[in-house]
Design a protein around this motif. Structure first.
Motif, PDB file in Angstrom:
ATOM      1  N   THR A  73       0.838  -1.196   0.000  1.00 40.50           N
ATOM      2  CA  THR A  73       0.000   0.000   0.000  1.00 40.50           C
ATOM      3  C   THR A  73       0.872   1.245   0.000  1.00 40.50           C
ATOM      4  OG1 THR A  73      -1.720  -1.179   1.227  1.00 40.50           O
ATOM      5  CG2 THR A  73      -1.831   1.219   1.228  1.00 40.50           C
ATOM      6  N   ALA A  74       0.550   2.201  -0.865  1.00 40.44           N
ATOM      7  CA  ALA A  74       1.377   3.407  -1.003  1.00 40.44           C
ATOM      8  C   ALA A  74       1.123   4.375   0.143  1.00 40.44           C
ATOM      9  CB  ALA A  74       1.087   4.088  -2.334  1.00 40.44           C
ATOM     10  N   VAL A  75       2.204   4.956   0.658  1.00 42.82           N
ATOM     11  CA  VAL A  75       2.141   5.990   1.698  1.00 42.82           C
ATOM     12  C   VAL A  75       2.739   7.261   1.112  1.00 42.82           C
ATOM     13  CG1 VAL A  75       2.846   6.683   4.016  1.00 42.82           C
ATOM     14  CG2 VAL A  75       2.357   4.272   3.527  1.00 42.82           C
ATOM     15  N   PRO A  76       1.969   8.334   0.933  1.00 42.84           N
ATOM     16  CA  PRO A  76       2.517   9.572   0.358  1.00 42.84           C
ATOM     17  C   PRO A  76       3.390  10.314   1.359  1.00 42.84           C
ATOM     18  CG  PRO A  76       0.217   9.886   0.948  1.00 42.84           C
ATOM     19  CD  PRO A  76       0.520   8.438   1.206  1.00 42.84           C
ATOM     20  N   TYR A  77       4.556  10.760   0.906  1.00 42.84           N
ATOM     21  CA  TYR A  77       5.490  11.536   1.723  1.00 42.84           C
ATOM     22  C   TYR A  77       5.717  12.910   1.110  1.00 42.84           C
ATOM     23  CZ  TYR A  77       7.074   8.006   5.080  1.00 42.84           C
ATOM     24  OH  TYR A  77       7.154   7.113   6.128  1.00 42.84           O
ATOM     25  N   GLY A  78       4.714  13.526   0.553  1.00 41.14           N
ATOM     26  CA  GLY A  78       4.893  14.812  -0.091  1.00 41.14           C
ATOM     27  C   GLY A  78       5.287  14.629  -1.540  1.00 41.14           C
ATOM     28  N   HIS A  79       6.578  14.883  -1.876  1.00 41.58           N
ATOM     29  CA  HIS A  79       7.029  14.783  -3.259  1.00 41.58           C
ATOM     30  C   HIS A  79       7.401  13.357  -3.665  1.00 41.58           C
ATOM     31  CE1 HIS A  79      10.787  15.286  -0.931  1.00 41.58           C
ATOM     32  NE2 HIS A  79      11.338  14.564  -1.883  1.00 41.58           N
ATOM     33  N   PHE A  80       7.271  12.402  -2.788  1.00 38.19           N
ATOM     34  CA  PHE A  80       7.529  11.003  -3.142  1.00 38.19           C
ATOM     35  C   PHE A  80       6.645  10.122  -2.273  1.00 38.19           C
ATOM     36  CE2 PHE A  80      10.250  11.716   0.451  1.00 38.19           C
ATOM     37  CZ  PHE A  80      10.315  10.509   1.119  1.00 38.19           C
ATOM     38  N   GLY A  81       6.663   8.834  -2.542  1.00 38.90           N
ATOM     39  CA  GLY A  81       5.868   7.886  -1.769  1.00 38.90           C
ATOM     40  C   GLY A  81       6.655   6.627  -1.482  1.00 38.90           C
ATOM     41  N   LEU A  82       6.201   5.876  -0.503  1.00 36.11           N
ATOM     42  CA  LEU A  82       6.840   4.610  -0.128  1.00 36.11           C
ATOM     43  C   LEU A  82       5.762   3.563   0.081  1.00 36.11           C
ATOM     44  CD1 LEU A  82       9.478   5.714   2.576  1.00 36.11           C
ATOM     45  CD2 LEU A  82       9.953   4.996   0.223  1.00 36.11           C
ATOM     46  N   PRO A  83       6.053   2.295  -0.245  1.00 36.73           N
ATOM     47  CA  PRO A  83       5.115   1.242   0.150  1.00 36.73           C
ATOM     48  C   PRO A  83       5.127   1.085   1.673  1.00 36.73           C
ATOM     49  CG  PRO A  83       7.115   0.292  -0.765  1.00 36.73           C
ATOM     50  CD  PRO A  83       7.212   1.770  -0.979  1.00 36.73           C
ATOM     51  N   VAL A  84       4.071   0.511   2.208  1.00 34.73           N
ATOM     52  CA  VAL A  84       3.940   0.388   3.656  1.00 34.73           C
ATOM     53  C   VAL A  84       5.131  -0.334   4.264  1.00 34.73           C
ATOM     54  CG1 VAL A  84       2.636  -0.833   5.444  1.00 34.73           C
ATOM     55  CG2 VAL A  84       1.428   0.620   3.827  1.00 34.73           C
ATOM     56  N   ARG A  85       5.636  -1.379   3.592  1.00 36.25           N
ATOM     57  CA  ARG A  85       6.762  -2.135   4.165  1.00 36.25           C
ATOM     58  C   ARG A  85       7.982  -1.234   4.362  1.00 36.25           C
ATOM     59  NH1 ARG A  85       8.313  -6.654   2.395  1.00 36.25           N
ATOM     60  NH2 ARG A  85       6.447  -7.369   1.307  1.00 36.25           N
TER      61      ARG A  85
END
Length: 441
Positions: free
Chosen positions: A280-292
């Protein structure tokens, strides 16, 4: 010591008891006529051997003793025996101490009891610290799970976050109310310059709560900021917004409960969701990370800021265990090509070199992280790929794992990183600054 010849120990070795020569003072005498007070009490004086000179009468006490009239003889055996516990704890007055120690030279039973009490008092003062080891919870859980695995175990990618939040929780529980207002200096890099912000322990926990809330919102859980506009999702903006709310940046220990409850909820949700939520994608502003990877990012930041808090309150704090530290270093290494590309778009790094022909692998830098949790990574320099190959390695950097993590946290300047360097100087500089740019508020 009164009444004891020079050189004798304070508690002598056992010898014949005083009662061998007559009844003790608190023992009722045999029935018979009373002839007045004697050395052993009221009643018959003990028979003396034929031809023995009479014993001299004891001198009056030069100081008062509780329960004993001034100027009288030594207090009875039962009074002195009742003082042994206080004597062993060093709670007697100087006069009582002198009387008890003088009595111990004449009474073997009390001397034995005094030795036993003194040994028992020694057990009341352990030499080891009574502070709980922050890793105690992890070791207990590991021991329990080793005997019977949990029906719903915590995913491997969430275990560093579980361990680091438990360690920080133990630190916060050990602090007093005043320490929650202790000043904490947060440091990170923006562009090519270091940035600092001073807050409090409560403010740091509020920051962790606000940024953890991004992961919570992505998993469908309650966001501590409530309804957040899409352009207000960056960690820095969220933190400033959280500090401006009723929670406050300087609110004392009330910040602890909501943060810990949120971390427990995140771990439970990850455990029940497992592989279904890992990507699941987690938005970090200008980029995102998968939950893991977001869980690893949150574990890294929890560890870094727990160290900031520990420094502020002068508390010892240990780094993550080897397996967890390797996962955190691996995440930072995998994010370096993306960070380098972001710096290029901002004009802070030189553009990538054009490949001679299609399909030719680009340049790579060999990142060697030594020590606990280390390893080897080949960082792509000319493409945003996660990892490169060894075919065109143009530079080599060697850092200690703790030094690399401090660089990625923005606590060490890139030019001051204690690194073994070899190869293209420009590539080495750009990767070091890209590592520092991973830091943020």
């Amino acid at each position: 010591m009164p009444g004891v010849p020079f050189g004798l120990p304070r508690i002598p070795a056992p010898r014949s008891a005083a009662e061998d020569h007559g009844p003790l003072p608190d023992v009722a005498p045999a029935p018979g006529p009373v002839s007045g007070p004697t050395r052993t009490g009221f009643g018959h004086a003990p028979a003396l051997p034929s031809g023995s000179p009479p014993e001299p009468a004891p001198a009056p006490l030069p100081f008062p003793v509780p329960g004993t009239p001034a100027g009288s003889a030594a207090p009875p055996h039962r009074v002195l025996k009742s003082l042994l516990g206080a004597w062993a704890l060093a709670a007697c007055s100087a006069e009582e101490t002198a009387l008890v120690e003088a009595h111990l030279t004449d009474c073997a039973s009390c001397a034995d009891e005094a030795l036993r009490l003194r040994d028992a008092v020694g057990l009341l003062h352990p030499a080891d610290s009574l502070d709980l080891d922050p890793l105690l919870r992890s070791r207990v859980l590991a021991g329990c799970l080793g005997r019977r695995p949990a029906r719903i175990p915590v995913p491997e990618w969430a275990t560093p976050y579980d361990a680091e939040t438990a360690k920080l929780d133990a630190l916060l529980r050990d602090m007093g109310q005043a320490e929650w207002r202790a000043p904490v200096r947060l440091r990170w890099f923006e562009g090519d310059r270091p940035v600092e912000r001073e807050t409090t322990v409560a403010g740091v926990i509020g920051h962790l709560t606000a940024v953890d809330g991004m992961v919570a919102a992505s998993l469908g859980l309650a966001d501590p900021l409530g309804a957040v506009p899409p352009d207000n999702r960056g960690p820095t903006v969220r933190t400033e917004a959280f500090w401006r709310t009723a929670h406050g940046e300087h609110r004392p220990s009330a910040a602890h409960g909501p943060w810990r409850e949120q971390s427990h909820t995140l771990i439970r949700t990850a455990s029940f969701g497992g592989a279904q939520v890992a990507e699941t994608a987690v938005p970090y502003g200008h980029f995102g990370l998968p939950v893991r990877d977001a869980f690893l990012d949150r574990a890294f930041e929890c560890w870094v800021h727990a160290g900031d808090i520990a420094d502020a309150v002068d508390y010892p704090y240990e780094p993550p265990v080897s397996g967890h530290l390797h996962r955190l270093v691996d995440l930072a290494a995998r994010l370096l090509p993306r960070a380098l590309a972001h710096r290029r778009r901002a004009g802070l790094a030189s553009p990538p070199r054009r490949l001679v022909e299609a399909g030719t692998p680009g340049r790579t830098l060999h990142l060697e992280v030594e020590g606990n949790g280390g390893g080897d990574w080949f960082i792509a320099l000319d493409s945003p790929a996660a990892l490169g190959t060894r075919e065109l390695t143009v530079a080599h950097i060697a850092l200690d794992s703790a030094e690399f993590c401090q660089l990625a946290a923005g606590h060490v300047a890139p030019d001051e990183a204690a690194a073994g360097q070899h190869g293209e100087r420009e590539a080495i500089r750009e990767v070091l600054f890209a590592a520092a740019s991973l830091s943020r508020l």
